[in-house]
Design a protein around this motif. Structure first.
Motif, PDB file in Angstrom:
ATOM      1  N   GLU A  86      22.582  25.631  20.323  1.00 52.73           N
ATOM      2  CA  GLU A  86      22.037  25.098  19.269  1.00 52.73           C
ATOM      3  C   GLU A  86      22.691  24.065  19.438  1.00 52.73           C
ATOM      4  OE1 GLU A  86      22.947  27.258  16.047  1.00 52.73           O
ATOM      5  OE2 GLU A  86      22.024  25.811  14.664  1.00 52.73           O
ATOM      6  N   THR A  87      21.831  22.671  18.881  1.00 52.75           N
ATOM      7  CA  THR A  87      22.367  21.379  18.796  1.00 52.75           C
ATOM      8  C   THR A  87      21.516  20.688  17.548  1.00 52.75           C
ATOM      9  OG1 THR A  87      20.603  20.115  19.198  1.00 52.75           O
ATOM     10  CG2 THR A  87      21.872  21.037  21.315  1.00 52.75           C
ATOM     11  N   ARG A  88      22.404  19.804  16.695  1.00 56.59           N
ATOM     12  CA  ARG A  88      22.208  19.280  15.461  1.00 56.59           C
ATOM     13  C   ARG A  88      20.758  19.311  15.335  1.00 56.59           C
ATOM     14  NH1 ARG A  88      22.183  13.687  13.846  1.00 56.59           N
ATOM     15  NH2 ARG A  88      23.010  12.328  15.453  1.00 56.59           N
ATOM     16  N   TYR A  89      19.764  19.154  16.302  1.00 53.80           N
ATOM     17  CA  TYR A  89      18.483  18.344  16.872  1.00 53.80           C
ATOM     18  C   TYR A  89      17.855  19.809  16.512  1.00 53.80           C
ATOM     19  CZ  TYR A  89      20.486  14.295  17.341  1.00 53.80           C
ATOM     20  OH  TYR A  89      20.990  12.041  17.693  1.00 53.80           O
ATOM     21  N   ALA A  90      18.304  20.822  17.346  1.00 48.21           N
ATOM     22  CA  ALA A  90      17.041  21.571  17.600  1.00 48.21           C
ATOM     23  C   ALA A  90      17.642  23.470  17.582  1.00 48.21           C
ATOM     24  CB  ALA A  90      16.477  21.831  18.505  1.00 48.21           C
ATOM     25  N   ALA A  91      17.290  24.050  16.273  1.00 49.10           N
ATOM     26  CA  ALA A  91      18.153  25.470  16.740  1.00 49.10           C
ATOM     27  C   ALA A  91      17.927  26.031  18.401  1.00 49.10           C
ATOM     28  CB  ALA A  91      18.316  26.788  15.526  1.00 49.10           C
ATOM     29  N   GLN A  92      16.808  25.978  18.763  1.00 48.81           N
ATOM     30  CA  GLN A  92      17.214  26.604  20.237  1.00 48.81           C
ATOM     31  C   GLN A  92      16.578  25.152  20.860  1.00 48.81           C
ATOM     32  OE1 GLN A  92      16.932  29.557  21.067  1.00 48.81           O
ATOM     33  NE2 GLN A  92      16.939  29.990  18.713  1.00 48.81           N
ATOM     34  N   THR A  93      17.825  24.831  21.604  1.00 46.60           N
ATOM     35  CA  THR A  93      17.151  23.789  22.864  1.00 46.60           C
ATOM     36  C   THR A  93      17.506  24.683  23.635  1.00 46.60           C
ATOM     37  OG1 THR A  93      18.850  21.948  21.833  1.00 46.60           O
ATOM     38  CG2 THR A  93      18.225  21.883  23.570  1.00 46.60           C
ATOM     39  N   VAL A  94      16.588  24.191  25.055  1.00 48.28           N
ATOM     40  CA  VAL A  94      16.621  25.078  26.891  1.00 48.28           C
ATOM     41  C   VAL A  94      17.092  24.211  27.242  1.00 48.28           C
ATOM     42  CG1 VAL A  94      15.559  25.415  28.214  1.00 48.28           C
ATOM     43  CG2 VAL A  94      14.317  26.536  25.895  1.00 48.28           C
ATOM     44  N   VAL A  95      18.275  24.158  27.931  1.00 46.05           N
ATOM     45  CA  VAL A  95      18.679  23.311  28.886  1.00 46.05           C
ATOM     46  C   VAL A  95      18.712  24.601  30.540  1.00 46.05           C
ATOM     47  CG1 VAL A  95      21.452  22.993  29.563  1.00 46.05           C
ATOM     48  CG2 VAL A  95      20.705  24.304  27.008  1.00 46.05           C
ATOM     49  N   TYR A  96      18.553  23.999  31.207  1.00 45.77           N
ATOM     50  CA  TYR A  96      18.069  23.412  32.427  1.00 45.77           C
ATOM     51  C   TYR A  96      19.485  23.268  33.417  1.00 45.77           C
ATOM     52  CZ  TYR A  96      13.520  24.558  32.015  1.00 45.77           C
ATOM     53  OH  TYR A  96      12.237  24.911  31.411  1.00 45.77           O
ATOM     54  N   ASP A  97      19.944  23.979  34.618  1.00 47.00           N
ATOM     55  CA  ASP A  97      20.901  23.710  35.465  1.00 47.00           C
ATOM     56  C   ASP A  97      20.686  23.209  36.620  1.00 47.00           C
ATOM     57  OD1 ASP A  97      23.270  23.423  35.932  1.00 47.00           O
ATOM     58  OD2 ASP A  97      24.155  25.517  36.767  1.00 47.00           O
ATOM     59  N   LEU A  98      21.104  21.991  36.535  1.00 47.11           N
ATOM     60  CA  LEU A  98      20.227  21.491  37.999  1.00 47.11           C
ATOM     61  C   LEU A  98      21.261  21.202  38.792  1.00 47.11           C
ATOM     62  CD1 LEU A  98      17.932  18.313  36.437  1.00 47.11           C
ATOM     63  CD2 LEU A  98      17.125  20.779  36.491  1.00 47.11           C
ATOM     64  N   THR A  99      22.675  21.860  38.868  1.00 44.11           N
ATOM     65  CA  THR A  99      23.857  21.020  39.796  1.00 44.11           C
ATOM     66  C   THR A  99      23.907  21.690  40.663  1.00 44.11           C
ATOM     67  OG1 THR A  99      25.125  21.579  37.497  1.00 44.11           O
ATOM     68  CG2 THR A  99      26.569  21.936  39.390  1.00 44.11           C
ATOM     69  N   VAL A 100      24.342  20.842  41.885  1.00 49.21           N
ATOM     70  CA  VAL A 100      24.169  21.305  43.073  1.00 49.21           C
ATOM     71  C   VAL A 100      25.243  21.675  43.625  1.00 49.21           C
ATOM     72  CG1 VAL A 100      23.175  20.879  45.430  1.00 49.21           C
ATOM     73  CG2 VAL A 100      21.912  20.177  43.901  1.00 49.21           C
ATOM     74  N   ARG A 101      26.209  20.599  43.901  1.00 48.58           N
ATOM     75  CA  ARG A 101      27.480  21.077  43.819  1.00 48.58           C
ATOM     76  C   ARG A 101      28.711  21.539  42.177  1.00 48.58           C
ATOM     77  NH1 ARG A 101      28.589  14.835  46.818  1.00 48.58           N
ATOM     78  NH2 ARG A 101      27.168  15.917  48.419  1.00 48.58           N
ATOM     79  N   GLN A 102      29.511  21.812  42.608  1.00 51.16           N
ATOM     80  CA  GLN A 102      30.122  22.040  41.832  1.00 51.16           C
ATOM     81  C   GLN A 102      30.933  21.498  40.628  1.00 51.16           C
ATOM     82  OE1 GLN A 102      33.246  25.314  42.171  1.00 51.16           O
ATOM     83  NE2 GLN A 102      32.470  26.097  40.317  1.00 51.16           N
TER      84      GLN A 102
END
Lengths: 312, 216
Positions: free
Chosen positions: A198-214
């Motif tokens: 949840e962010t202040r802009y939207a209750a449902q903010t989708v987050v995609y994890d693109l991390t390759v290195r930790q």
């Protein structure tokens, strides 16, 4: 520790502390106790630190600075207070003097009661309308906010990434929750997993994890929003590197995307570097005819990559 | 910290908050106490009075909005400095071109330190201006915030090794620049002619900083 590291450690000793007693550089204390030339060099560095530090702090303060600052703050304070006050606009919209006319004498015996009833109804209607306006204003302030400045994100991205760290990740990319927040094909990476915060802009903010290195966390945030001042395509360079993150934001249709890449600008650019991306266009057929490569994930929001603009 | 407060209050009478409910000072009090310290830091970051004043004002405007986030009022100055740094970084990304000073300096050579009155303010400003932002910020954190390299690394979220290298080079750059100026000033006081061009003085090569003395 080699010679260069010893010198760098000497340079890092605070002017207010005794370097030889600094716990984080015990090797320095050893080196200093054994090498007279090094001690002399260290002494010179300390002398320079004292003089340069003093010179840096020695600059004249402009006359009246304090008063100007206080004035600016007072102005800002009163400006925001006015902007926040819904009462003023409501009062302007429903001026009491106009809605509540003075009673006029009438000859009918019930005239007085009818006038009072009418006046009460007018009064009630005015109050209800004013209350509705107030509720609407309050709801618009409490509800999700539309991003107006890209700089807004820079202040919040640290909170977002910390929230993400506590979230439970999912890997089912066919989930219905993702239909409302599709991955932007303008980002040259493949998401490993996703979650929602949840962010202040939207209750449902989708987050995609693109991390390759930790140690290089990379996230793409997506939420639905009204029209904003954000660019229509992923910016080629980040607008901010707050908190070690290079951040870019853009809006495609109703979707706002914020790309946060831990690291410098080069890492960000690597993820955005691509042929020219043209968003949802009516010239889809023309693009397909000239052989442009469709890169869209969702047929409803087609995107194409082409070699150069003049091919269109 | 209390000694710091009196040091930066600039001689003004700073009265405690009249609320009496907590020891949280109001913004007015914070401005009166810290505006000089914030301005000095801003001046060294920005390099000129107008930008420094803008930066100082911006810092306190952000403070006005986010003061409630400060939990430990003893660290308010450190927090203001941190706000200032962020404001500066945002503003310089919009407008400032990075200088291109070579940071290839000889760390082994530490010239003799001049007297305080031999340090020329204009030269100090030029020397700072020559530093790329990432070096200037590190060196100013060292001098203004009294940070160790570990603290700088934590706050900027960059590796300690990078901080050590930048700090050492930035300090060596300042010393080299200022010592050449001090040497010039010293030479000017002597009854000999001094030939030193601006190009010589600004060369990244430390040796070219030496003034050339010639008998008349």
């Amino acid at each position: 520790m080699n010679q260069r590291q010893i010198i760098e450690a000497m340079e890092g000793c605070r002017t207010s502390s005794d370097a030889a007693q600094q716990a984080d550089v015990p090797e320095l204390a050893d080196a200093l106790s054994q090498d007279a030339a090094l001690r002399k060099q260290f002494e010179r560095i300390r002398q320079w630190d004292g003089i340069v530090g003093e010179a840096l702090h020695d600059c004249p303060i402009p006359e009246g600075l304090c008063d100007r600052l206080l004035d600016a703050l007072a102005l800002s304070d009163s400006g925001s207070a006015l902007a926040k006050g819904p009462f003023e606009s409501a009062a302007r919209q429903f001026p009491c003097n106009e809605t509540l006319a003075e009673p006029t004498p009438e000859s009918h015996p019930n005239a007085g009661r009818r006038f009072l009833l009418r006046r009460s109804l007018w009064f009630a209607a005015s109050l209800s309308a004013a209350a509705l306006v107030l509720v609407a204003v309050a709801l618009s302030r409490l509800g999700p906010q539309t991003p107006e400045l890209t700089a807004d994100f820079a202040d919040e991205i640290i909170d977002w990434t910390q929230t993400v760290a506590r979230s439970e990740w999912r890997t089912d990319f066919a989930a219905s929750e993702l239909r409302g927040a599709p991955f932007d094909p303008g980002v040259q990476s493949r998401p490993r997993r996703w979650t929602r915060i949840e962010t202040r802009y939207a209750a449902q903010t989708v987050v995609y994890d693109l991390t390759v290195r930790q140690n290089e966390p990379t996230f793409l945030f997506c939420f639905v929003s009204g029209r904003s001042s954000l660019p229509g395509n992923p910016p080629v360079g980040p607008f901010s590197t707050t908190g070690g993150f290079s951040i870019g934001a853009w809006q495609r249709g109703d979707h706002v995307y914020v790309l946060a890449v831990r690291g410098n600008e080069a890492r960000y650019r690597k993820l955005i570097q691509s042929p020219v991306i043209l968003g949802n266009m009516r010239i889809r057929e023309n693009l397909e005819r000239i052989g442009a490569l469709p890169i869209h994930a969702n047929p409803d929001t087609p995107h194409f990559a082409i070699g150069a603009i003049d091919q269109v | 910290m209390s000694s710091d407060l009196s040091a930066v209050s600039g001689g003004r009478d700073v009265t405690p908050s009249p609320s009496g409910q907590d020891d949280r000072p109001d913004l007015r009090e914070i401005v009166i106490r810290y505006h000089e310290a914030v301005y000095r830091y801003a001046y060294r970051l920005a390099g000129n009075q107008a930008d420094a004043e803008d930066l100082t004002q911006q810092t306190f405007l952000v403070a006005q909005q986010q003061l409630s986030q400060v939990r430990d009022m003893d660290k308010i100055l450190a927090w203001l400095f941190s706000v200032l740094r962020n404001c500066y970084l945002k503003s310089c990304r919009r407008s400032r071109l990075l200088p291109s000073a070579s940071m290839d300096v000889d760390l082994d050579q530490v010239p003799e330190s001049p007297q305080r009155d031999e340090i020329d303010e204009a030269e100090l400003r030029l020397a700072l201006d020559e530093l790329p932002d990432e070096f200037r910020i590190v060196v100013l954190m060292f001098y203004f915030e009294d940070c160790s390299y570990k603290e700088i690394a934590d706050r900027l979220e960059i590796p300690i090794g990078t901080v050590m290298s930048r700090l050492a080079r930035a300090k060596a750059h300042l010393r080299r620049w200022l010592s050449s100026r001090a040497a010039l000033a010293d030479a000017e006081r002597r009854p000999v002619a001094v030939v030193a061009t601006v190009e010589n003085r600004r060369s990244p090569d430390a040796r070219s900083y030496r003034p050339v003395r010639m008998d008349r």
